[in-house]
Design an enzyme around this catalytic site. Structure first.
Site, PDB file in Angstrom:
ATOM      1  N   ASN A 496       0.824  -1.197   0.000  1.00 52.03           N
ATOM      2  CA  ASN A 496       0.000   0.000   0.000  1.00 52.03           C
ATOM      3  C   ASN A 496       0.865   1.257   0.000  1.00 52.03           C
ATOM      4  O   ASN A 496       1.949   1.275   0.582  1.00 52.03           O
ATOM      5  CB  ASN A 496      -0.896  -0.063   1.247  1.00 52.03           C
ATOM      6  CG  ASN A 496      -1.544   1.243   1.564  1.00 52.03           C
ATOM      7  OD1 ASN A 496      -0.988   2.040   2.316  1.00 52.03           O
ATOM      8  ND2 ASN A 496      -2.701   1.474   0.996  1.00 52.03           N
ATOM      9  N   ASP A 497       0.392   2.342  -0.649  1.00 48.51           N
ATOM     10  CA  ASP A 497       1.218   3.538  -0.785  1.00 48.51           C
ATOM     11  C   ASP A 497       1.530   4.199   0.554  1.00 48.51           C
ATOM     12  O   ASP A 497       2.613   4.764   0.745  1.00 48.51           O
ATOM     13  CB  ASP A 497       0.575   4.539  -1.746  1.00 48.51           C
ATOM     14  CG  ASP A 497      -0.890   4.815  -1.420  1.00 48.51           C
ATOM     15  OD1 ASP A 497      -1.380   4.351  -0.383  1.00 48.51           O
ATOM     16  OD2 ASP A 497      -1.544   5.495  -2.232  1.00 48.51           O
ATOM     17  N   CYS A 561     -15.057   6.358   1.460  1.00 48.09           N
ATOM     18  CA  CYS A 561     -15.126   4.978   1.976  1.00 48.09           C
ATOM     19  C   CYS A 561     -16.556   4.541   2.252  1.00 48.09           C
ATOM     20  O   CYS A 561     -16.806   3.375   2.540  1.00 48.09           O
ATOM     21  CB  CYS A 561     -14.287   4.847   3.243  1.00 48.09           C
ATOM     22  SG  CYS A 561     -14.977   5.712   4.684  1.00 48.09           S
ATOM     23  N   GLU A 568     -10.129  12.023   5.921  1.00 49.83           N
ATOM     24  CA  GLU A 568     -10.027  12.201   4.472  1.00 49.83           C
ATOM     25  C   GLU A 568     -11.154  13.071   3.929  1.00 49.83           C
ATOM     26  O   GLU A 568     -10.975  13.793   2.944  1.00 49.83           O
ATOM     27  CB  GLU A 568     -10.025  10.835   3.780  1.00 49.83           C
ATOM     28  CG  GLU A 568      -9.762  10.897   2.294  1.00 49.83           C
ATOM     29  CD  GLU A 568      -9.523   9.523   1.683  1.00 49.83           C
ATOM     30  OE1 GLU A 568     -10.399   9.064   0.928  1.00 49.83           O
ATOM     31  OE2 GLU A 568      -8.448   8.929   1.981  1.00 49.83           O
TER      32      GLU A 568
END
Length: 702
Positions: A496-497, A561, A568
């Site tokens: 994952n980044d 999400c 976020e």
């Protein structure tokens, strides 16, 4: 032999070998393509004990069912011919195989010297047998000392070797023997993806490696015996176990029985319906997983093997009644069946693999070492060669590939807009990596592997993107490792980044040398990574450090999400763009000194510019976003208590002061001294992807 205790369990069947493999004869026969005169392939299968016969028997039946393609010679040696182990060669005869040769090779004794002498005795006897049989190929299984003697003899006599179950890791001398056989073998049949990767890392030719699964699983996964209770009534370990049980009087207990040998068909029925299995055999951590039977693995002999959730390890079993406690935890449970070691189709794959062997190819084995220049000792270019990694960053907008040196220098970077479909995306990744690898040669960079940073939830063990963010479409359940490894013949890591950003800080940034720290990425989305005791935390379902989805308000804006009030939803580039568009639509965004072109999309950049130029509403939005991020950091400080928090990404510098203010106002006094800093790394995602490769290589070299 393991001791098992059997309650009434669900119905499960195991039919005889012969009935199962009759199905193979119904398959369409394939034409032998490569062996000039189409003569039959003469295959010698050598079996040393009942354990390896359970893996080899399915292959032997498959070979026997195709007499137009194969001639089978069976060599029996080792403990098969020892009475103390039940004279198990008889089960080979009962399976209607002609035993061409019996070799008594076991030297009696319980110590290491006896094993060495047994290997020596086998090496003395085997040449005459192999000279007489003259096989085209010998099939050798596993990691027993007898198998090492077989492989050594065949290799020295220029006989091709097919090794079953290479590349695995257990944790004892077995590893050394297994890997030694791998280096002698010409062809490899492995059972798991990890084993395949180990073989590639050992410089074995990828074209001669078959990921088939374990042959015994072809039987195990088809088990449906209705009469298992009669088998359990018939049977209720090693010689030393029998001695100990007799000393304790356990043999008189009605629930225990010590036996020399249980036929495989009946043994797996006992295992399938047991309340628990105890021992240190590989059978416990491999085959038993097919039934979900609970297992207690004793000691360290199998500690390195891949296991399903049904296995509980007891490493130092001599203290604190650990075995008894483990029994209380395990006995009678039923776990999901595991297919780590096979899907039930190994034998057809192995037979197809055998048919593809070209006997006209040179016998001399070749190893796939990384490319080196000629005249190495005299070549200054080689001396100056830069050890490097290929780093790939899959963002929501761009696909970037870079050559990154061991020191973290980005030697060359390539950028393309990311395609919208899966197929176009994979093809572009492969194309860019191939071009970068070719360019690396010209730049005198030796590529050690490929690291990939991508959005979404990633299984780094398998190299699979499980679920992606909404920014990258058609990117769920995507195996990134296999196509890249197959194309470039290099090891591949995927993560994952956010995790990659944390790895970049650990190797190249402000987290270097720290035991515990957290990285927060502020970009299009909000992500992060957690380093605890110098290691990256992935979590039980690879979902750790989804820091952007910490909820900081119960009635906040909607998040991508599906929830609302997440960090976020306030502080990401997408959130700021949303607020900038609202202001622009109300003619409240632009102030003196600003303009937006007619075809220009309004973005977070415009909001930040407006705030700098004194737009009070833009300043308020940024302050709210920074406060949301600050509350998230406070939660992180209270939950994880790291020694440092690193803000990374394009928005970090705009949030840092607000975050520190929130910490002073909201955090417990015990964590207010934790430093929060802005990352000084330019490309954390690329550097983190590279660090996965470079860290592994550094450990391997050192």
């Amino acid at each position: 032999m393991e001791i098992s205790v059997y309650p009434h369990w669900k119905l499960c069947f195991q039919g005889p070998h012969e009935l199962y493999f009759n199905n193979l004869s119904k398959q369409k026969k394939q034409v032998m393509e490569k062996n000039g005169n189409n003569r039959k392939l003469r295959v010698c299968v050598a079996t040393c004990n009942r354990a390896d016969y359970s893996k080899l028997a399915p292959i032997m039946f498959g070979i026997k069912m195709e007499p137009e393609f194969f001639e089978l010679d069976v060599v029996v040696l080792g403990s098969h011919l020892i009475d103390d182990y039940g004279n198990t060669y008889r089960m080979i005869e009962q399976d209607d195989f002609d035993i061409n040769t019996r070799l008594h090779t076991i030297v009696r004794g319980e110590d290491e010297a006896a094993m060495v002498e047994s290997v020596g005795l086998a090496l003395v006897k085997l040449p005459d047998v192999l000279n007489r049989l003259k096989p085209d190929i010998m099939i050798v299984h596993g990691d027993r000392f007898d198998a090492l003697a077989l492989a050594t003899s065949a290799a020295l006599m220029n006989i091709r070797i097919l090794h079953i179950e290479g590349g695995e890791v257990s944790g004892t001398i077995d590893d050394s023997i297994r890997h030694a056989i791998t280096k002698l073998a010409h062809y490899h049949v492995c059972c798991t993806r990890s084993a395949e990767q180990h073989l590639i890392s050992m410089c074995e030719d990828h074209d001669r490696i078959l990921l088939a699964g374990c042959p015994s699983y072809d039987k195990l996964l088809s088990a449906k015996n209705k009469d298992y209770m009669s088998i359990i009534r018939m049977w209720l370990g090693s010689k030393e176990m029998v001695r100990v049980m007799r000393k304790k009087g356990i043999e008189h207990h009605p629930n225990f029985r010590a036996v020399k040998h249980v036929p495989f068909d009946q043994f797996i029925q006992l295992v399938a319906h047991a309340g628990c299995m105890i021992g240190n055999s590989s059978c416990g951590v491999r085959e038993v997983g097919a039934f979900g039977t609970p297992v207690i693995n004793l000691g360290t002999r199998q500690i390195g093997r891949e296991t399903g959730e049904n296995v509980l390890h007891v490493r130092d079993a001599d203290t604190q009644d650990k075995i008894l406690q483990a029994l209380h935890l395990q006995f009678g449970k039923q776990y999901p069946c595991s297919k780590i070691y096979g899907d039930g189709n190994a034998v057809p794959r192995i037979l197809k693999f055998l048919k593809s062997i070209d006997l006209q190819e040179p016998l001399q084995k070749k190893f796939c070492f990384p490319p080196v220049k000629e005249n190495i000792s005299q070549d200054i270019d080689h001396i100056l060669e830069t050890l490097s990694a290929l780093a790939v960053d899959l963002g929501g907008t761009n696909l970037r590939v870079a050559i990154v040196s061991m020191k973290g220098e980005i030697v060359k970077k390539y950028t393309q807009f990311i395609p919208k479909t899966y197929e176009e995306r994979i093809n572009l990744i492969l194309q860019m990596c191939v071009e970068a690898a070719a360019e690396a040669v010209k730049l005198n960079c030796r590529i050690l592997g490929v690291g990939i940073s991508t959005g979404g939830r990633v299984n780094p063990r398998e190299g699979i993107v499980l679920h992606s963010t909404k920014l990258i479409q058609e990117w769920n359940s995507v195996d990134l490792r296999t196509p890249l490894s197959d194309t470039l013949h290099l090891p591949v890591w995927v993560d994952n980044d956010g995790n990659c950003a944390a790895l970049a800080e650990r190797k190249f940034g402000q987290g270097k040398g720290l035991e515990n720290f957290v990285t927060l990425i502020t970009g299009t989305g909000i992500g992060g990574g957690i380093i605890h005791q110098h290691e990256l935390i992935h979590g039980s379902s690879f979902c750790a450090a989804e820091l952007g989805h910490l909820v900081v308000s119960l009635d906040g804006p909607d998040c991508s999400c599906g929830s609302h009030g997440c960090i976020e939803a306030y502080a990401s580039g997408m959130a700021l763009q949303r607020e900038a568009k609202k202001l622009h639509d109300e003619d409240l965004l632009l102030v003196e000194g600003m303009s937006v072109l007619k075809d220009e999309a309004v973005s977070a950049v415009h909001l930040i510019q407006a705030a700098k130029l004194g737009n009070a509403k833009a300043q308020s939005i940024l302050r709210t976003a920074g406060t949301a991020l600050g509350l998230g950091v406070v939660n992180i400080l209270h939950t994880i208590n790291p020694s440092l928090v690193i803000l990374s990404g394009v928005l970090a510098s705009h949030y840092i002061h607000i975050v520190k203010d929130v910490i002073r106002q909201q955090a417990l006094s015990s964590v207010q001294d934790v430093d929060v800093v802005v990352s000084d790394l330019v490309d954390p995602a690329l550097l983190g992807a590279a660090s996965m490769v470079l860290d592994y290589t550094t450990r391997r070299i050192c």
